[in-house]
Design a protein around this motif. Structure first.
Motif, mmCIF file in Angstrom:
data_model
loop_
_atom_site.group_PDB
_atom_site.id
_atom_site.type_symbol
_atom_site.label_atom_id
_atom_site.label_comp_id
_atom_site.label_asym_id
_atom_site.label_seq_id
_atom_site.Cartn_x
_atom_site.Cartn_y
_atom_site.Cartn_z
ATOM 1 N N VAL A 146 -5.988 39.856 35.848
ATOM 2 C CA VAL A 146 -4.897 39.428 36.732
ATOM 3 C C VAL A 146 -4.836 40.314 37.979
ATOM 4 C CG1 VAL A 146 -2.383 39.239 36.910
ATOM 5 C CG2 VAL A 146 -3.553 38.403 34.869
ATOM 6 N N VAL A 147 -5.012 41.605 37.791
ATOM 7 C CA VAL A 147 -4.977 42.519 38.931
ATOM 8 C C VAL A 147 -6.130 42.232 39.885
ATOM 9 C CG1 VAL A 147 -5.202 44.939 39.611
ATOM 10 C CG2 VAL A 147 -3.744 44.314 37.677
ATOM 11 N N ASP A 148 -7.329 41.998 39.349
ATOM 12 C CA ASP A 148 -8.476 41.679 40.205
ATOM 13 C C ASP A 148 -8.235 40.397 40.997
ATOM 14 O OD1 ASP A 148 -9.779 43.923 39.330
ATOM 15 O OD2 ASP A 148 -10.940 42.877 37.776
ATOM 16 N N GLU A 149 -7.729 39.361 40.327
ATOM 17 C CA GLU A 149 -7.461 38.108 41.035
ATOM 18 C C GLU A 149 -6.385 38.297 42.103
ATOM 19 O OE1 GLU A 149 -9.014 35.325 40.878
ATOM 20 O OE2 GLU A 149 -10.369 35.895 39.258
ATOM 21 N N ALA A 150 -5.356 39.081 41.797
ATOM 22 C CA ALA A 150 -4.301 39.322 42.780
ATOM 23 C C ALA A 150 -4.838 40.083 43.985
ATOM 24 C CB ALA A 150 -3.150 40.087 42.134
ATOM 25 N N VAL A 151 -5.666 41.098 43.732
ATOM 26 C CA VAL A 151 -6.241 41.876 44.837
ATOM 27 C C VAL A 151 -7.139 40.993 45.691
ATOM 28 C CG1 VAL A 151 -7.799 43.773 45.400
ATOM 29 C CG2 VAL A 151 -6.050 44.080 43.648
ATOM 30 N N ILE B 281 -4.967 38.701 47.799
ATOM 31 C CA ILE B 281 -4.330 39.418 48.904
ATOM 32 C C ILE B 281 -5.344 39.715 50.001
ATOM 33 C CG2 ILE B 281 -3.200 41.581 49.546
ATOM 34 C CD1 ILE B 281 -1.901 41.573 46.775
ATOM 35 N N GLU B 282 -6.557 40.112 49.611
ATOM 36 C CA GLU B 282 -7.585 40.388 50.620
ATOM 37 C C GLU B 282 -7.955 39.126 51.392
ATOM 38 O OE1 GLU B 282 -10.805 42.076 48.502
ATOM 39 O OE2 GLU B 282 -9.893 44.074 48.315
ATOM 40 N N ASP B 283 -8.131 38.016 50.674
ATOM 41 C CA ASP B 283 -8.466 36.759 51.364
ATOM 42 C C ASP B 283 -7.332 36.310 52.281
ATOM 43 O OD1 ASP B 283 -10.792 36.844 49.960
ATOM 44 O OD2 ASP B 283 -10.195 35.369 48.451
ATOM 45 N N ALA B 284 -6.096 36.441 51.818
ATOM 46 C CA ALA B 284 -4.960 36.029 52.643
ATOM 47 C C ALA B 284 -4.826 36.898 53.882
ATOM 48 C CB ALA B 284 -3.676 36.080 51.817
#
Length: 291
Positions: A54-59, A62-65
């Motif tokens: 979950v943390v990897d997907e969130a990071v 956020i980077e893509d956004a």
């Protein structure tokens, strides 16, 4: 392995039974002592792995956004990404064929500070294909599942064309504008070529599918299916239509039980029960969907 002397050969089965019962008892006592601890350890590791995912997907999100927002700001301010120390002659020329999932993802994350990116495709938009079944019956509108390739990354060069030939030795492709009446063919050189043109729909060897069926691959297919469903109900509504012909018109057959086929069956069923029942109250109960 239990080895008994010859004089005690008759006792071998009983010795084996006693040994098996003793091993089972020892294993049971050991599992009773270590079972809860082992289960808690497995659950803890599973929670840690899930949390890390979950943390990897969130990071990554956020980077893509942040990258997408920064590009939109740069585009609004009429500024381009700053090039690296390399001059223009040494910048990599990346050519991407297609505007599907892979091409769309590359356009969003590609580094434009040291590369010049060109996208070639006869379609200038990306389609969110999981929602095509819903779009084919009007649950969602087409604009909700489309994104222009220049909106994904306004700094890439896009040519609406098709790639005819690839010369790997010269690092060159021959491109024809789409439609063909737009102009003559031209060549584009590349350092890196990404082929992400996707696949064609397959009939899987079922006779008659290519000649008589509508595929569900793009927005054009979804439009054709929606139009065909409406035409079938309108033709069945005519007073001159026989009962046999009405039954044929209101029978919808879906070839293929994969995600697209099952999803379309559900969407079409909801469309008939919820929407078409209001407009065709007599015909909606006669509709059949065969998977």
């Amino acid at each position: 392995l239990l080895v008994a002397p010859p004089s005690h050969a008759c006792r071998l089965p009983s010795l084996l039974a006693v040994g098996a019962v003793g091993a089972i008892a020892v294993a049971r006592r050991r599992s009773e002592r270590t079972g809860p601890r082992r289960r808690s350890l497995v659950l803890r590791r599973a929670w840690q792995e899930d949390l890390a995912g979950v943390v990897d997907e969130a990071v990554n999100t956020i980077e893509d956004a942040s990258l997408h927002i920064s590009r939109q700001v740069q585009f609004a301010l009429k500024t381009t990404p700053s090039p690296a120390d390399a001059d223009v002659e040494t910048r990599r020329r990346i050519v991407i064929l297609g505007t599907g999932w892979a091409a769309h993802a590359i356009c969003k994350v590609v580094d434009l500070s040291s590369s010049d990116v060109t996208v070639i495709s006869p379609r200038n938009y990306f389609v969110f294909t999981p929602m095509l079944a819903a779009a084919s019956v009007g649950t969602v509108e087409y604009r909700s599942i489309l994104e222009h390739i220049r909106s994904a990354n306004p700094f890439v060069n896009f040519f609406q064309a098709t790639c005819d030939t690839i010369d790997a030795e010269k690092h060159e492709i021959l491109v024809t504008p789409a439609p063909d009446t737009s102009g003559p063919s031209f060549a584009i050189q590349y350092d890196v070529l990404v082929v992400a043109v996707g696949l064609r729909p397959s009939s899987l060897g079922v006779p008659g599918v290519d000649q008589h069926c509508l595929f569900l691959k793009g927005v054009e297919d979804a439009r054709a299916i929606r139009k065909r469903v409406t035409e079938c109900f309108e033709c069945a509504q005519l007073p001159t239509t026989s009962e046999d012909e009405r039954t044929r018109l209101l029978t919808f057959v879906v070839v293929g039980g994969g995600p697209t086929g099952c999803e379309f069956c559900g969407e079409l069923s909801d469309f008939v029960k919820n929407d078409l029942r209001c407009f065709y109250p007599k015909l909606a109960p006669l509709a059949r969907i065969v998977l």
